[in-house]
Structures are given as C-alpha cells and as structure tokens.
Design an enzyme around this catalytic site. Structure first.
Site, PDB file in Angstrom:
ATOM      1  N   HIS A 228       1.732   3.746  -3.389  1.00  0.00           N
ATOM      2  CA  HIS A 228       0.949   2.537  -3.123  1.00  0.00           C
ATOM      3  C   HIS A 228       1.863   1.356  -2.752  1.00  0.00           C
ATOM      4  O   HIS A 228       1.629   0.655  -1.768  1.00  0.00           O
ATOM      5  CB  HIS A 228       0.117   2.210  -4.360  1.00  0.00           C
ATOM      6  CG  HIS A 228      -0.809   1.052  -4.203  1.00  0.00           C
ATOM      7  ND1 HIS A 228      -2.160   1.184  -4.105  1.00  0.00           N
ATOM      8  CD2 HIS A 228      -0.554  -0.280  -4.124  1.00  0.00           C
ATOM      9  CE1 HIS A 228      -2.714  -0.008  -3.950  1.00  0.00           C
ATOM     10  NE2 HIS A 228      -1.764  -0.923  -3.975  1.00  0.00           N
ATOM     11  N   GLU A 232       2.410  -0.146   1.211  1.00  0.00           N
ATOM     12  CA  GLU A 232       2.129  -1.556   1.454  1.00  0.00           C
ATOM     13  C   GLU A 232       3.342  -2.261   2.077  1.00  0.00           C
ATOM     14  O   GLU A 232       3.215  -2.998   3.051  1.00  0.00           O
ATOM     15  CB  GLU A 232       1.741  -2.225   0.126  1.00  0.00           C
ATOM     16  CG  GLU A 232       1.363  -3.681   0.241  1.00  0.00           C
ATOM     17  CD  GLU A 232       0.183  -3.910   1.168  1.00  0.00           C
ATOM     18  OE1 GLU A 232      -0.691  -3.032   1.251  1.00  0.00           O
ATOM     19  OE2 GLU A 232       0.161  -4.977   1.816  1.00  0.00           O
ATOM     20  N   LYS A 235       3.870  -1.178   5.718  1.00  0.00           N
ATOM     21  CA  LYS A 235       2.923  -1.811   6.651  1.00  0.00           C
ATOM     22  C   LYS A 235       3.359  -3.236   6.965  1.00  0.00           C
ATOM     23  O   LYS A 235       3.340  -3.657   8.120  1.00  0.00           O
ATOM     24  CB  LYS A 235       1.509  -1.809   6.048  1.00  0.00           C
ATOM     25  CG  LYS A 235       0.837  -0.447   6.084  1.00  0.00           C
ATOM     26  CD  LYS A 235      -0.628  -0.529   5.671  1.00  0.00           C
ATOM     27  CE  LYS A 235      -0.788  -0.928   4.238  1.00  0.00           C
ATOM     28  NZ  LYS A 235      -2.199  -1.065   3.821  1.00  0.00           N
ATOM     29  N   ASN A 236       3.766  -3.968   5.940  1.00  0.00           N
ATOM     30  CA  ASN A 236       4.210  -5.350   6.162  1.00  0.00           C
ATOM     31  C   ASN A 236       5.456  -5.414   7.030  1.00  0.00           C
ATOM     32  O   ASN A 236       5.551  -6.229   7.934  1.00  0.00           O
ATOM     33  CB  ASN A 236       4.467  -6.037   4.816  1.00  0.00           C
ATOM     34  CG  ASN A 236       3.188  -6.525   4.164  1.00  0.00           C
ATOM     35  OD1 ASN A 236       2.614  -7.505   4.573  1.00  0.00           O
ATOM     36  ND2 ASN A 236       2.743  -5.796   3.158  1.00  0.00           N
TER      37      ASN A 236
END
Ligand code: W6P
Length: 390
Positions: A228, A232, A235-236
């Site tokens: 998780h 995240e 993606k950033n």
C-alpha cells in the site's frame, strides 16, 4: 442509554497493543478459544475508545450526514460484538463470532470514503477555521489508525480460524514471516507503472539497489501494508517525473529505490527526479483537509489522475507508523523528492501504535490553537492553495 453505558464502560480501558512477534506467536499456537476471549473484550475497547472521540468532533462536522452514517455503523458493530460478552464458549459461538467479524469488516469497507464525503459536506456548507481543521487532522489520524488496528485483529482471527487450513502457505494470518521487501517493491512498481502507462503513454524505469547483505532483505511484516505504501509513493513519483519532464520527452530519469538493512530499521528509500515540491507545500501533503476533493466520476476514465494526492500519503504514513515505523518525505525543489519508509527490523519492537481516549486526547478538541510566538510574514499563496488536482 444502555449503549451509552457500555461505551463508557469499555472506553475506560486502554487498548492492548500487540507486537508482530505476539501476532506470530499467537498464530502459531493458534487457539481459537483464546483468540475469541481476547477479542470479545479488545474489539469493544478499541471501538469504544474511538467512538468516544467521534462525539468530541466539532459540532458542524458531527451534523454532516456522512459522519452520522459512520457513527451509526460503529454503534451497530459495537452492539454486535458485545452480544458475545457473556455467552458460553461453544463451537457454535466461535462460528457465529467469525461470521460477525466478517460482517463487520464488510460493513466498514468504505468508511474512508464516507468520512471523506463528510469532510466535503462540511467544506461545502461552512467556512472551516484553523481550529476546526486542526481537530479534524488530529481526529482522522487517530480514527484511521484505530481502523487499521481493528481490521488487523479481525483479519488475523478470520484468516487463522475462519477458513480452510492451508498447510503450504507460509503466512500467519496476514503476516509474512519471510516478506521479501524487494519483491514487494517490484510488484508495487509494476502496478503503478501500468496506471502511468495508461495515463501518460510512458513511464520511468525502476532501478533497485540493495545494501549490506548478499541475500534478499527479508522482514516479518504485513506485505499488504508495505505494498500500500510503496504503490502510493510510486504513483506520486511517477506523476512528478512525467509532469516535470513532459509527456513528449525522449527518456525519463528512472526511479531509484534503495533497500537497506539496519540494526534497528529496514529503510526503503525511493528517489525521483520529478522536480520536487516547494518547501511551503510539504506539510499539506499529509493534511486531510487539503487532500479532500470530489472523486472524479468513474465513468470518465480520462479524468482519473495517476495520483490525486488523495488520502494516499497520510494513510500510507499511518500504515508505516502502525508498527512503529515512519514515512518521511524530503524534497529539493527544482530537482526531485526522496521518500523514505522506515520499518522496524525486529518483530518484537514492531508494536502496534494505538490511539488512547483519555483526558489528554479529549482536551485536544477543547483547547484553542496557541497564538503565534514567532513572526510569520510568508504571505504565501501556496499556504491556502488546495493541493488536489480536483
Ligand atoms: C513528488 C511529490 C511526491 C510525493 C510523494 C512521493 C514522491 C513525490 N514526488 O514530486
């Protein structure tokens, strides 16, 4: 009322944090009866501790329909569990308990979204002052941490006792005693890259480096939590690189992930050359109020961004902190950003970090923000700009 009395009763107890080692030891000795006896007290304690805090939220927020829905779900789940308070323990009881836990887990699946909806309802109907914003930030960190911990307990019990036994599976509940960090890094990268390719028609490569050991770095951990966080962060970073270099670039600077085994911590450092973030914006990345924007409609796939600075970062940091790790960002504006995930290397030091309802926490909601005792003349328009791309 009766529920009120029960809440008062169970909220007097502090939650009992478990370490990953205790989760493992418990899973190996695997006695369903013992787990039941522990959970029928511990789950109401954890629920009651956070439900007491819901009632301390600013009134404006409490009155929002979605917050009411969330509160009602907690009341229902609390009642369903205290049904087991005084029952005799039989095989039938144990089966019913597992079924109740599954039902509760399903009921609470969309709580994060519903709560975010409540924040939107508040923003749409009121001017939110700094005081209210501060209370909301404090509450949501504690609320989501409580939720992570309750789901962990439910998952462990239902995975260990609710399903079919699987002798070939090395996992103990949702814990992997030999979690290969680099495998999770690569998995998270591949899935983030898939989204990036769809959205930008290109994506930065990945370079993985590993320090100070010859074999793969293994950790006793919950792989889904690590995934998780890394998904995240990927993606950033990918979005930053694509937006910084432009979608027509010939090549993109790769994302570099370094995994380091230390005595105390295992560090996973992700470096991008996506142009970084201005220092003035850094704090906002972890603020729920600035990260709450209406969800793009699902029918219009083209409006779904790679990463919307949703609750991804604050929630990822909670996952890291849940077992006493951390997630830290360090940025050089004009160049790029480093994100570091710290995980406790020793499973007996990886204790749950749990919010406690007490005088200190209740006082937080009543105490006004201190007046500034340092000058601040930044006059920074960034300070009020929403970070979301909504
Ligand atoms: C950026 C912004 C950000 C947030 C989180 C992780 C990585 C990055 N890179 O430019």
């Amino acid at each position: 009322s009766n529920i009120g009395k029960m809440l008062d009763f169970y909220s007097q107890f502090n939650p009992s944090p478990l370490s990953i080692k205790q989760f493992i030891d418990f899973g190996l000795s695997a006695c369903e009866r013992k787990s039941f006896i522990f959970l029928r007290k511990e789950l109401p304690v954890r629920l009651a501790n956070i439900m007491k805090e819901i009632h301390l939220l600013p009134e404006n927020l409490l009155r929002m329909p979605s917050v009411g829905i969330v509160n009602n779900m907690y009341v229902t789940s609390f009642q369903e569990i205290i049904e087991f308070e005084k029952v005799e323990v039989s095989d039938n009881t144990l089966d019913k308990f597992c079924q109740a836990l599954v039902k509760i887990r399903n009921r609470h699946t969309d709580i994060v979204q519903t709560m975010a909806q409540g924040i939107l309802e508040l923003k749409d109907s009121h001017d939110v002052d700094a005081q209210t914003e501060n209370s909301i930030q404090y509450f949501l960190d504690r609320f989501y941490m409580s939720r992570i911990s309750i789901r962990m307990l439910i998952n462990q019990h239902t995975l260990l006792f609710g399903g079919v036994l699987n002798g070939h599976n090395r996992h103990i509940g949702c814990i992997d005693p030999h979690c290969d960090v680099i495998s999770v890094v690569k998995d998270a990268y591949e899935n983030a890259r898939f989204l990036c390719d769809q959205y930008y028609m290109a994506s930065p490569d990945l370079v993985v480096k590993q320090f100070n050991i010859n074999s793969g770095i293994k950790i006793i951990y919950v792989p889904s939590h690590l995934y998780h966080m890394l998904f995240e962060l990927f993606k950033n970073s990918m979005r930053a690189v694509m937006e910084h270099c432009g979608v027509d670039a010939d090549n993109y600077p790769p994302l570099e992930v370094t995994v380091i085994q230390g005595k105390e911590d295992i560090c996973v450092k992700m470096s991008d050359r996506g142009g970084g973030i201005p220092r003035s914006q850094m704090d906002y990345l972890f603020k729920y109020m600035y990260s709450t924007a209406p969800q793009p409609s699902k029918s219009d796939a083209h409006t779904v961004p790679l990463a919307g600075y949703g609750y991804g970062l604050p929630l990822s940091r909670l996952y890291a902190r849940y077992f006493h790790g951390d997630l830290v960002l360090l940025s050089c504006e004009g160049f790029g950003t480093d994100a570091v995930v710290y995980l406790k290397a020793l499973s007996n030091e990886a204790n749950e970090l749990l919010p406690i309802f007490n005088k200190t926490s209740s006082k937080f909601y009543r105490t006004s923000l201190p007046t500034a005792d340092w000058s601040s003349q930044c006059g920074n328009s960034m300070a009020t700009r929403q970070l979301t791309m909504g």
